[in-house]
Design an enzyme around this catalytic site. Structure first.
Site, mmCIF file in Angstrom:
data_model
loop_
_atom_site.group_PDB
_atom_site.id
_atom_site.type_symbol
_atom_site.label_atom_id
_atom_site.label_comp_id
_atom_site.label_asym_id
_atom_site.label_seq_id
_atom_site.Cartn_x
_atom_site.Cartn_y
_atom_site.Cartn_z
ATOM 1 N N ASP A 48 0.845 -1.203 0.000
ATOM 2 C CA ASP A 48 0.000 0.000 0.000
ATOM 3 C C ASP A 48 0.878 1.249 0.000
ATOM 4 O O ASP A 48 0.384 2.373 -0.121
ATOM 5 C CB ASP A 48 -0.992 -0.004 1.170
ATOM 6 C CG ASP A 48 -0.319 -0.001 2.524
ATOM 7 O OD1 ASP A 48 0.925 -0.102 2.589
ATOM 8 O OD2 ASP A 48 -1.043 0.103 3.541
ATOM 9 N N SER A 49 2.209 1.062 0.089
ATOM 10 C CA SER A 49 3.144 2.168 -0.123
ATOM 11 C C SER A 49 2.952 2.767 -1.512
ATOM 12 O O SER A 49 3.430 3.874 -1.783
ATOM 13 C CB SER A 49 4.590 1.695 0.053
ATOM 14 O OG SER A 49 4.823 0.520 -0.692
ATOM 15 N N ASP A 87 -1.008 -6.459 -0.424
ATOM 16 C CA ASP A 87 -1.154 -5.684 0.810
ATOM 17 C C ASP A 87 -2.597 -5.193 0.930
ATOM 18 O O ASP A 87 -3.084 -4.466 0.056
ATOM 19 C CB ASP A 87 -0.207 -4.480 0.726
ATOM 20 C CG ASP A 87 0.261 -4.022 2.082
ATOM 21 O OD1 ASP A 87 -0.105 -4.636 3.094
ATOM 22 O OD2 ASP A 87 1.033 -3.036 2.114
ATOM 23 N N LYS A 117 -1.287 -9.460 3.109
ATOM 24 C CA LYS A 117 -0.647 -8.934 4.325
ATOM 25 C C LYS A 117 -1.617 -7.971 5.002
ATOM 26 O O LYS A 117 -2.248 -7.156 4.316
ATOM 27 C CB LYS A 117 0.656 -8.221 3.950
ATOM 28 C CG LYS A 117 1.335 -7.522 5.119
ATOM 29 C CD LYS A 117 2.746 -7.089 4.765
ATOM 30 C CE LYS A 117 2.853 -5.761 4.069
ATOM 31 N NZ LYS A 117 2.306 -4.613 4.817
ATOM 32 N N GLU A 119 -1.934 -5.379 8.611
ATOM 33 C CA GLU A 119 -1.198 -4.763 9.713
ATOM 34 C C GLU A 119 -1.977 -4.928 11.012
ATOM 35 O O GLU A 119 -3.204 -4.799 11.011
ATOM 36 C CB GLU A 119 -1.009 -3.261 9.448
ATOM 37 C CG GLU A 119 -0.160 -2.957 8.231
ATOM 38 C CD GLU A 119 0.034 -1.464 8.008
ATOM 39 O OE1 GLU A 119 -0.349 -0.654 8.890
ATOM 40 O OE2 GLU A 119 0.577 -1.107 6.962
ATOM 41 N N GLU A 186 8.348 -4.254 11.014
ATOM 42 C CA GLU A 186 8.848 -2.974 10.483
ATOM 43 C C GLU A 186 9.371 -2.097 11.618
ATOM 44 O O GLU A 186 8.685 -1.885 12.634
ATOM 45 C CB GLU A 186 7.734 -2.241 9.714
ATOM 46 C CG GLU A 186 8.220 -0.897 9.179
ATOM 47 C CD GLU A 186 7.324 -0.268 8.129
ATOM 48 O OE1 GLU A 186 6.367 -0.931 7.657
ATOM 49 O OE2 GLU A 186 7.591 0.894 7.773
#
Ligand code: KIV
Length: 277
Positions: A48-49, A87, A117, A119, A186
């Site tokens: 998602d970056s 993501d 993925k 978070e 991270e």
């Protein structure tokens, strides 16, 4: 180039057992995915970056499932044998489990991802349990969680004191118990990262988590030198692609302006037009 075997979760688990470091980079498009595939990168994350490095937003919050699934499908076309991680963007797995499963299913079915993925800390254990029960492998992203930037009070390293480090280790255990297939850590110090990597059979990928993780990931645009501005301390630049692109564009501009481009070799030959005015 001889095609390699498809990378699977079993391949990553074996790499961990063999002590072979797992390489992972982000990618967001077909040509870059092809380059990573040719180079032999094992894992590709469609992160998602992309909200920041592709779309120019100042956080990862402003991106949605449709957009990331489209990018992930392009990356899959470019990298058929890589282990592909999709993501899940902000608010695509938080509202309820049904929505999380439906959205994750799109990454798996429409884009051909190998896992998704998400978070979170111990509070997403139930979500991981439900997603795993629905046959969706989930990589859990712990430590600095950019989607929680407003809750964390900024992009800060996590687990730096003894309590924080222990909490991180406990979170990792809880998410493993819930059925996570891999962990991503991270911006955490090497000590808790090492403790987590040694305590689990799951592949542990570090992103600014020191040398003891089973693998490492960087954002492609950061390591290539495309991103501008201040980068996290864990980023190492392996190229200066922004300058290379700028030089190429400057060369094009100057040749267009001087009339050097297009030259005869860039021009189609055709029948001579008689008396064309
Ligand atoms: O979105 C992303 O690029 C990430 C990083 C950890 C690599 O999640």
């Amino acid at each position: 180039m001889t095609p390699r075997d498809k990378l699977t979760l079993a391949s990553l688990q074996k790499m961990k057992r063999d002590g072979a470091p797992i390489s992972m980079l982000t990618a967001y498009d077909y040509p870059c995915a092809q380059i990573l595939e040719e180079a032999g990168v094992e894992c590709i994350l469609v992160g998602d970056s992309a909200a920041q490095v592709v779309l120019g937003h100042n956080s990862t919050l402003q991106i949605d499932v449709d957009f990331l699934v489209t990018l992930a499908a392009a990356v899959r076309r470019g990298a058929p044998s890589a282990y592909l991680v999709g993501d899940m963007p902000y608010m695509s797995y938080h509202v309820n489990h049904e929505e999380a499963i439906r959205n994750a299913g799109r990454f798996m079915r429409d884009a051909g991802c190998d896992c998704v993925k998400i978070e979170g800390d111990r509070r997403i254990a139930k979500t991981i349990k439900r997603m795993s029960a629905a046959t969706i492998p989930v990589m859990a992203h712990l430590g600095l969680r950019p989607q929680a930037v407003h809750q964390l009070g900024g992009y800060r390293a996590q687990g730096r004191d003894a309590d924080g480090a222990q909490r991180l280790i406990d979170d990792a255990r809880r998410l493993e118990d819930a059925g996570a297939c891999a962990l991503l850590l991270e911006a955490v110090p090497p000590e808790p990262a090492q403790a987590i990597a040694e305590a689990t059979e799951l592949p542990v990928i570090g992103c600014g988590a020191g040398p003891h993780c089973d693998g490492h990931v960087l954002v492609l645009h950061d390591m290539l030198g495309i991103s501008e501005g201040l980068l996290p301390r864990f980023v190492k630049q392996y190229g200066n692609v922004r300058t290379d692109i700028r030089n190429a564009v400057d060369g094009y501009l100057s040749e267009v302006r001087s009339g050097k481009y297009p030259a005869p070799e860039h021009t189609y030959k055709g029948s001579k037009m008689q008396d064309a005015r």
